[in-house]
Structures are given as structure tokens and as C-alpha cells.
Design an enzyme around this catalytic site. Structure first.
Site, PDB file in Angstrom:
ATOM      1  N   TRP A  16     -18.342  12.310 -11.495  1.00 40.25           N
ATOM      2  CA  TRP A  16     -18.174  10.866 -11.274  1.00 40.25           C
ATOM      3  C   TRP A  16     -17.477  10.581  -9.946  1.00 40.25           C
ATOM      4  CZ3 TRP A  16     -13.910   7.561 -10.773  1.00 40.25           C
ATOM      5  CH2 TRP A  16     -14.187   6.194 -10.912  1.00 40.25           C
ATOM      6  N   SER A  77     -18.690  18.077 -14.844  1.00 40.21           N
ATOM      7  CA  SER A  77     -18.100  16.891 -15.440  1.00 40.21           C
ATOM      8  C   SER A  77     -19.194  15.910 -15.877  1.00 40.21           C
ATOM      9  CB  SER A  77     -17.114  16.273 -14.451  1.00 40.21           C
ATOM     10  OG  SER A  77     -16.293  15.325 -15.080  1.00 40.21           O
ATOM     11  N   LEU A  78     -19.230  14.691 -15.323  1.00 42.69           N
ATOM     12  CA  LEU A  78     -20.292  13.742 -15.667  1.00 42.69           C
ATOM     13  C   LEU A  78     -21.662  14.340 -15.376  1.00 42.69           C
ATOM     14  CD1 LEU A  78     -21.421  10.966 -16.470  1.00 42.69           C
ATOM     15  CD2 LEU A  78     -20.908  10.173 -14.147  1.00 42.69           C
ATOM     16  N   PHE A 139      -8.358   9.153  -9.610  1.00 49.67           N
ATOM     17  CA  PHE A 139      -9.200  10.079 -10.351  1.00 49.67           C
ATOM     18  C   PHE A 139      -9.193  11.462  -9.699  1.00 49.67           C
ATOM     19  CE2 PHE A 139     -13.329  11.826 -11.780  1.00 49.67           C
ATOM     20  CZ  PHE A 139     -13.140  11.705 -13.147  1.00 49.67           C
ATOM     21  N   LEU A 140      -9.215  11.498  -8.376  1.00 52.29           N
ATOM     22  CA  LEU A 140      -9.147  12.783  -7.679  1.00 52.29           C
ATOM     23  C   LEU A 140      -7.854  13.515  -8.020  1.00 52.29           C
ATOM     24  CD1 LEU A 140     -10.520  12.032  -4.090  1.00 52.29           C
ATOM     25  CD2 LEU A 140     -11.753  12.816  -6.117  1.00 52.29           C
ATOM     26  N   ALA A 141      -6.759  12.767  -8.065  1.00 55.36           N
ATOM     27  CA  ALA A 141      -5.468  13.382  -8.383  1.00 55.36           C
ATOM     28  C   ALA A 141      -5.467  13.966  -9.788  1.00 55.36           C
ATOM     29  CB  ALA A 141      -4.353  12.355  -8.224  1.00 55.36           C
ATOM     30  N   LEU A 142      -6.110  13.277 -10.724  1.00 60.74           N
ATOM     31  CA  LEU A 142      -6.187  13.788 -12.097  1.00 60.74           C
ATOM     32  C   LEU A 142      -7.010  15.077 -12.156  1.00 60.74           C
ATOM     33  CD1 LEU A 142      -6.726  10.765 -14.535  1.00 60.74           C
ATOM     34  CD2 LEU A 142      -4.903  12.472 -14.605  1.00 60.74           C
ATOM     35  N   ASP A 203      -6.956  21.949 -17.189  1.00 60.31           N
ATOM     36  CA  ASP A 203      -7.735  20.726 -16.975  1.00 60.31           C
ATOM     37  C   ASP A 203      -7.105  19.550 -17.723  1.00 60.31           C
ATOM     38  OD1 ASP A 203      -9.708  18.781 -16.635  1.00 60.31           O
ATOM     39  OD2 ASP A 203     -11.347  20.198 -16.921  1.00 60.31           O
ATOM     40  N   HIS A 231      -9.778  20.828 -13.202  1.00 62.52           N
ATOM     41  CA  HIS A 231     -11.092  20.238 -13.449  1.00 62.52           C
ATOM     42  C   HIS A 231     -12.148  20.673 -12.433  1.00 62.52           C
ATOM     43  CE1 HIS A 231     -13.570  17.450 -15.638  1.00 62.52           C
ATOM     44  NE2 HIS A 231     -13.901  16.772 -14.549  1.00 62.52           N
TER      45      HIS A 231
END
Length: 254
Positions: A16, A77-78, A139-142, A203, A231
Site C-alpha cells: 500500500w 503486504s497489500l 505508515f512507512l514508520a510503522l 513486524d 514488515h
């Protein structure tokens, strides 16, 4: 299954908010002997986003239109969710699946606890409307949280985003809907092609405990957890990821 030296076709789907440039950061020998088909998901990178692409299945169809007649599909991922849908949609065209930190259901449920809370995705939705750039950054940080190489991977992801056009906001919104709403657990037994599921033990988005559930839902699938990875194990641990994929591709067909 043919070995990597047979120049096997490999379809590669990113996650994503990202684009196909993310694969550029992997060492060249990661895909040695494989014919790579790096496809931008609808509305990401250079891929268009017409109104008709309004579901997981139409996204899978769009990727099938851009893919070779037969290939192993790798989805991150997605992208893994889309790869699963493609394999269900066109089983004769998908000869194998490599699911990279993917899951058949991304959000938590009473019978599916190794997953992210739905409130997390709802918050992303709210933030996306107000500030898409900040939402992508969060989101990148997560994605890198907990990784042994978090700083380097975060830099790589930022560079991949910068190398291609910004994702379409409508595609980002629908992508979040797919992550929140889709549940392919009941369809996994319908898959007949060989499958490899790779997870990172740190992750924060797709817990490694999903591997235990996959082993129940798909007894014939191979699962592996990469130590120290979050991730994006293909970026933080490319040697381990490549080794797992090569071993999987070298397995004889059954």
C-alpha cells in the site's frame, strides 16, 4: 517447480502506498535467473486508476492483464492480498505464490487475533483525507518499527516513493478499504499452487503469529519467520529472504 536458473517468470506486487521502484533496493542477485515483472498496483506509481477498479478482484484483473501468461507471483503486504485474489481468479496462470509479510485478513477479529486493530486503519483513513503525505510517512514508520535495519529501510522506502509519481488519493483510500474489509481465509483451501509465506518476527503490521494460522488453513504451504525483520524483510534482510525464495522455487513440483 522449475528452479531459478530456468529463467522463471516472477510477477512482483508492492504494498500500500508504494510502487514498483521499491524492488530496486534489493541486491541484484536476489532475483538471479528470474524474469522480473514489476507491476504497479492500480493508482500507484505509473499505473492508472479508472473508476472501474473498485474492488480487490478488479485490482487482481488489472494485474493479470499486465502479467505474463504463467508466472510465480510475489506479493508484499497489500500486494500479497492482490496476488491471492489473482491466484483464485486465474489458477492456471499463477504457478506459485510468495506472500511477503502478507495475510488473508489484515484486521483483528474474535477468531483472528494476530492482526492490527481496525481502529488503526480507521485512523489512517481519517488522516489520509486531511494530509495524504503525512499519512504515508506514518505508515512507512510503522513498516520499519522493530527492524534491525530500521533507519536504512526507511530511507529506502522514502526513495522508492520519490522515484515515481505520488499514488492516487482515491487508490490509497480504496487500498485501506481492502485492508480493512477483505477476508480470504475461507478461500485459502481453494488454492492449489505451491505457496511460501514469509514473515518478520518484529513486524508491527502483520504479526509473525499469522504463520501458525496459515499452517492450519493451508497445510501444504511453507511458512518461515525471518529473525530481526519487520514488515519489509526483502529490504532489511535480503540475503535471508532470497535464500528462502530460492529454496522454495527449487522444490520439485508435486
Amino acid at each position: 517447480m522449475p528452479t531459478p536458473t530456468d529463467h522463471q517468470d516472477l510477477v512482483m506486487l508492492h504494498g500500500w502506498g508504494m510502487n514498483a521502484a521499491v524492488w530496486d533496493a534489493c541486491p541484484a542477485d536476489t532475483w538471479n535467473g528470474l524474469n522480473q515483472h514489476r507491476i504497479d498496483l492500480p493508482g500507484h506509481g505509473h499505473s492508472p486508476f479508472p473508476p472501474a477498479l473498485d474492488s480487490l478482484w478488479t485490482w487482481a484483473d488489472a494485474c493479470l492483464d499486465a502479467a505474463p501468461d504463467q508466472a510465480v507471483w510475489l506479493g508484499w503486504s497489500l500486494g500479497g492480498l492482490v496476488a491471492l485474489a489473482a491466484a483464485l481468479r486465474a489458477p492456471k496462470r499463477v504457478t506459485g505464490l510468495v506472500l511477503l509479510t502478507a495475510t488473508p485478513r489484515f484486521v483483528r477479529a474474535a477468531d483472528w487475533t494476530p492482526a492490527m486493530p481496525e481502529t488503526t486503519l480507521d485512523q489512517f483513513h481519517q488522516e489520509l483525507t486531511a494530509d495524504p503525505a503525512a499519512t504515508l510517512a506514518r505508515f512507512l514508520a510503522l513498516q520499519v518499527r522493530g527492524s534491525d535495519a530500521a533507519r536504512e529501510v526507511l530511507r529506502t522506502l522514502r526513495e522508492a516513493l520519490a522515484n515515481r509519481p505520488d499514488p492516487n488519493p482515491a487508490a490509497l483510500s480504496l487500498g485501506l478499504d481492502l485492508l480493512r474489509d477483505e477476508d480470504l481465509r475461507g478461500r485459502l483451501p481453494d488454492l492449489r499452487c505451491p505457496a511460501l509465506w514469509l514473515f518478520g518476527d518484529h513486524d508491527a503490521l502483520v504479526p509473525a503469529k499469522v504463520a501458525e494460522r496459515i499452517e492450519i488453513l493451508m497445510p501444504g504451504a511453507r511458512t518461515q519467520v525471518i529473525a530481526g525483520a519487520a514488515h519489509a524483510p526483502h529490504l532489511s534482510h535480503p540475503v535471508e529472504t532470497a535464500r528462502a525464495i530460492r529454496s522454495f522455487l527449487a522444490e520439485p513440483a508435486t
